[in-house]
Design a protein around this motif. Structure first.
Motif, PDB file in Angstrom:
ATOM      1  N   LEU A  20       0.829  -1.204   0.000  1.00 30.46           N
ATOM      2  CA  LEU A  20       0.000   0.000   0.000  1.00 30.46           C
ATOM      3  C   LEU A  20       0.861   1.249   0.000  1.00 30.46           C
ATOM      4  N   ARG A  21       1.898   1.258   0.821  1.00 30.91           N
ATOM      5  CA  ARG A  21       2.760   2.448   0.891  1.00 30.91           C
ATOM      6  C   ARG A  21       3.485   2.699  -0.430  1.00 30.91           C
ATOM      7  N   LEU A  22       3.927   1.612  -1.085  1.00 33.18           N
ATOM      8  CA  LEU A  22       4.623   1.779  -2.362  1.00 33.18           C
ATOM      9  C   LEU A  22       3.656   2.250  -3.462  1.00 33.18           C
ATOM     10  N   LYS A  23       2.417   1.776  -3.433  1.00 37.71           N
ATOM     11  CA  LYS A  23       1.423   2.283  -4.376  1.00 37.71           C
ATOM     12  C   LYS A  23       1.157   3.763  -4.133  1.00 37.71           C
ATOM     13  N   ALA A  24       1.100   4.132  -2.855  1.00 37.87           N
ATOM     14  CA  ALA A  24       0.892   5.548  -2.541  1.00 37.87           C
ATOM     15  C   ALA A  24       2.081   6.385  -3.017  1.00 37.87           C
ATOM     16  N   ALA A  25       3.313   5.835  -2.914  1.00 40.42           N
ATOM     17  CA  ALA A  25       4.499   6.578  -3.356  1.00 40.42           C
ATOM     18  C   ALA A  25       4.433   6.874  -4.848  1.00 40.42           C
ATOM     19  N   GLU A  26       3.969   5.917  -5.652  1.00 36.60           N
ATOM     20  CA  GLU A  26       3.829   6.152  -7.087  1.00 36.60           C
ATOM     21  C   GLU A  26       2.868   7.292  -7.367  1.00 36.60           C
ATOM     22  N   ARG A  27       1.818   7.390  -6.570  1.00 34.11           N
ATOM     23  CA  ARG A  27       0.830   8.446  -6.788  1.00 34.11           C
ATOM     24  C   ARG A  27       1.279   9.770  -6.196  1.00 34.11           C
ATOM     25  N   PHE A  28       2.175   9.720  -5.176  1.00 33.57           N
ATOM     26  CA  PHE A  28       2.774  10.964  -4.694  1.00 33.57           C
ATOM     27  C   PHE A  28       3.564  11.626  -5.811  1.00 33.57           C
ATOM     28  N   ALA A  29       4.304  10.797  -6.564  1.00 35.41           N
ATOM     29  CA  ALA A  29       5.131  11.331  -7.657  1.00 35.41           C
ATOM     30  C   ALA A  29       4.278  11.959  -8.758  1.00 35.41           C
ATOM     31  N   TRP A  51       2.680   8.964   5.398  1.00 36.91           N
ATOM     32  CA  TRP A  51       3.517   8.343   4.370  1.00 36.91           C
ATOM     33  C   TRP A  51       4.131   9.397   3.448  1.00 36.91           C
ATOM     34  N   ARG A  52       3.366  10.443   3.143  1.00 37.88           N
ATOM     35  CA  ARG A  52       3.880  11.490   2.253  1.00 37.88           C
ATOM     36  C   ARG A  52       5.070  12.211   2.878  1.00 37.88           C
ATOM     37  N   ARG A  53       4.971  12.469   4.182  1.00 36.38           N
ATOM     38  CA  ARG A  53       6.096  13.131   4.856  1.00 36.38           C
ATOM     39  C   ARG A  53       7.346  12.242   4.820  1.00 36.38           C
ATOM     40  N   THR A  54       7.137  10.939   5.074  1.00 34.83           N
ATOM     41  CA  THR A  54       8.278  10.012   4.998  1.00 34.83           C
ATOM     42  C   THR A  54       8.836   9.944   3.587  1.00 34.83           C
ATOM     43  N   TRP A  55       7.965   9.952   2.600  1.00 37.82           N
ATOM     44  CA  TRP A  55       8.403   9.921   1.196  1.00 37.82           C
ATOM     45  C   TRP A  55       9.169  11.173   0.824  1.00 37.82           C
ATOM     46  N   ASP A  56       8.717  12.326   1.321  1.00 33.89           N
ATOM     47  CA  ASP A  56       9.427  13.575   1.051  1.00 33.89           C
ATOM     48  C   ASP A  56      10.842  13.548   1.608  1.00 33.89           C
ATOM     49  N   GLU A  57      11.007  12.894   2.768  1.00 32.75           N
ATOM     50  CA  GLU A  57      12.317  12.888   3.422  1.00 32.75           C
ATOM     51  C   GLU A  57      13.263  11.840   2.831  1.00 32.75           C
ATOM     52  N   GLY A  58      12.759  10.643   2.503  1.00 30.60           N
ATOM     53  CA  GLY A  58      13.652   9.565   2.079  1.00 30.60           C
ATOM     54  C   GLY A  58      13.290   8.870   0.806  1.00 30.60           C
ATOM     55  N   GLY A  59      12.226   9.277   0.117  1.00 30.32           N
ATOM     56  CA  GLY A  59      11.845   8.642  -1.121  1.00 30.32           C
ATOM     57  C   GLY A  59      11.150   7.307  -0.893  1.00 30.32           C
ATOM     58  N   PRO A  60      10.886   6.538  -1.958  1.00 27.23           N
ATOM     59  CA  PRO A  60      10.172   5.255  -1.832  1.00 27.23           C
ATOM     60  C   PRO A  60      10.877   4.258  -0.933  1.00 27.23           C
ATOM     61  N   ARG A  61      12.211   4.310  -0.892  1.00 28.48           N
ATOM     62  CA  ARG A  61      12.932   3.350  -0.065  1.00 28.48           C
ATOM     63  C   ARG A  61      12.572   3.505   1.404  1.00 28.48           C
ATOM     64  N   ALA A  62      12.263   4.722   1.850  1.00 24.59           N
ATOM     65  CA  ALA A  62      11.910   4.957   3.257  1.00 24.59           C
ATOM     66  C   ALA A  62      10.561   4.348   3.621  1.00 24.59           C
ATOM     67  N   LEU A  63       9.765   4.012   2.591  1.00 25.74           N
ATOM     68  CA  LEU A  63       8.448   3.444   2.866  1.00 25.74           C
ATOM     69  C   LEU A  63       8.454   1.924   2.908  1.00 25.74           C
TER      70      LEU A  63
END
Length: 354
Positions: A20-29, A51-63
């Motif tokens: 779920l988090r990785l799917k959300a990361a694709e849509r964040f981009a 999740w968006r805050r974590t993605w902003d800080e470390g990218g998809p790998r952080a999720l």
């Protein structure tokens, strides 16, 4: 299943949440809004924002999942053994009452596996493996569970045969209602217990006999008859076998087909006059439920709907008022066959066609 239910603690659920988090990361981009992502992924908006805050800080790998914080002290095999011990009941482990508490489960774990758990650790262990704190159902000590299992299979089998022969499968039960209404929850100011005014000296009772009727391919039916207590000390206060006879004749006329009747072992149900009547009618077949098994009778669900609905917290003024409310409540159920079907589903019995 959500984290509050212990779903996020297993390896399977961790992988699911990671996806779920990785799917959300694709849509964040792609710049999509958090509310849209939350709706599509069926998660809370607050989770997506985190999740968006974590993605902003470390990218998809952080999720990606970091794995369990710690390995469970009890393995799956050991927990299966623990479930076997808990299934024996608290009495088998030295406690008098039949109540499992966290402290008692902790004691069993210590005795069986020589491991020390905290109370919160026991709670998390149970929740993670699908356990929860529940109100138990009552069963009489005299009840024979083996007979009940045979009874369930027998009723289901007879229901299947009744469907083949075009008969209605009919369950019957009776109950008494007095001027004192059943209590139900109501809103009130905190610290002030609400009060329902009732008549304290009226002993008049209304007896109701109800039939729930089922036939595959037909709308479920409910047939009932009331019987008033005349108030005389020497008068009969409940249904006689003649009353049941007349009720079954009326049901046969309304349903327009043969009847397979299932009811309990009340002495009136086994009266000689009623047995002779059943033997002389080829459209009527009678079976009896196992003793102490009211949960197999769908009419018990009708009583629950009635008491929690039209009768709860009503200040009955006269016996006629009580009869009127009972009739309105049963008529309300009569027009809603899905309620009658739900009462049958609650028993676990099924009617199958062949």
């Amino acid at each position: 299943m959500r984290y509050s239910q212990g779903g996020g603690l297993t390896a399977e659920r961790q992988r699911f949440r990671e996806e779920l988090r990785l799917k959300a990361a694709e849509r964040f981009a792609q710049g999509e809004a958090s509310s849209v992502i939350a709706r599509d992924l069926r998660v809370s908006v607050r989770s997506v924002q985190r999740w968006r805050r974590t993605w902003d800080e470390g990218g998809p790998r952080a999720l990606r999942s970091q794995g369990p914080a710690s390995l469970p002290r009890l393995s799956e095999k050991q927990f299966a053994q623990l479930e076997v011990e808990l299934a024996k009941g608290p009495a088998a482990h030295g406690w008098e009452d039949q109540r499992w508490t966290l402290s008692r489960v902790k004691t069993v774990i210590g005795r069986r596996f020589h491991l020390s758990y905290t109370i919160q650790g026991v709670r998390k262990l149970l929740v993670r493996n699908g356990w929860s704190c529940q109100v138990p159902a009552r069963r009489t000590i005299e009840r024979d569970d083996e007979a009940v299992r045979v009874g369930q299979g027998g009723v289901a089998l007879r229901g299947r045969l009744a469907a083949v022969s075009g008969a209605w499968l009919v369950f019957e039960d009776e109950a008494g209602f007095s001027m004192t209404p059943p209590q139900a929850k109501t809103w009130s100011q905190r610290g002030r217990t609400p009060v329902v005014r009732v008549r304290g000296r009226s002993r008049r009772r209304i007896s109701i006999a109800v039939l729930t009727c089922y036939k595959p391919g037909h709308r479920s039916r409910l047939i009932y008859r009331p019987r008033r207590d005349d108030g005389r000390r020497d008068g009969r206060k409940s249904f006689s076998w003649r009353d049941y006879r007349d009720l079954l004749i009326a049901a046969h006329q309304q349903l327009g087909g043969p009847i397979v009747l299932v009811w309990d072992n009340l002495n009136v149900h086994k009266a000689a006059g009623l047995r002779d009547f059943a033997d002389s009618r080829d459209w009527l077949t009678i079976y009896y439920l196992p003793p102490y098994a009211p949960d197999l009778n769908p009419v018990e669900g009708i009583w629950s709907l009635l008491r929690r609905g039209r009768l709860s917290n009503v200040a009955f003024s006269t016996p006629e008022h009580l009869v009127q409310r009972i009739r309105h409540g049963l008529r309300h159920i009569q027009y809603r066959s899905h309620l009658i079907d739900g009462c049958l589903a609650e028993t676990g019995l099924t009617i199958r066609t062949t």
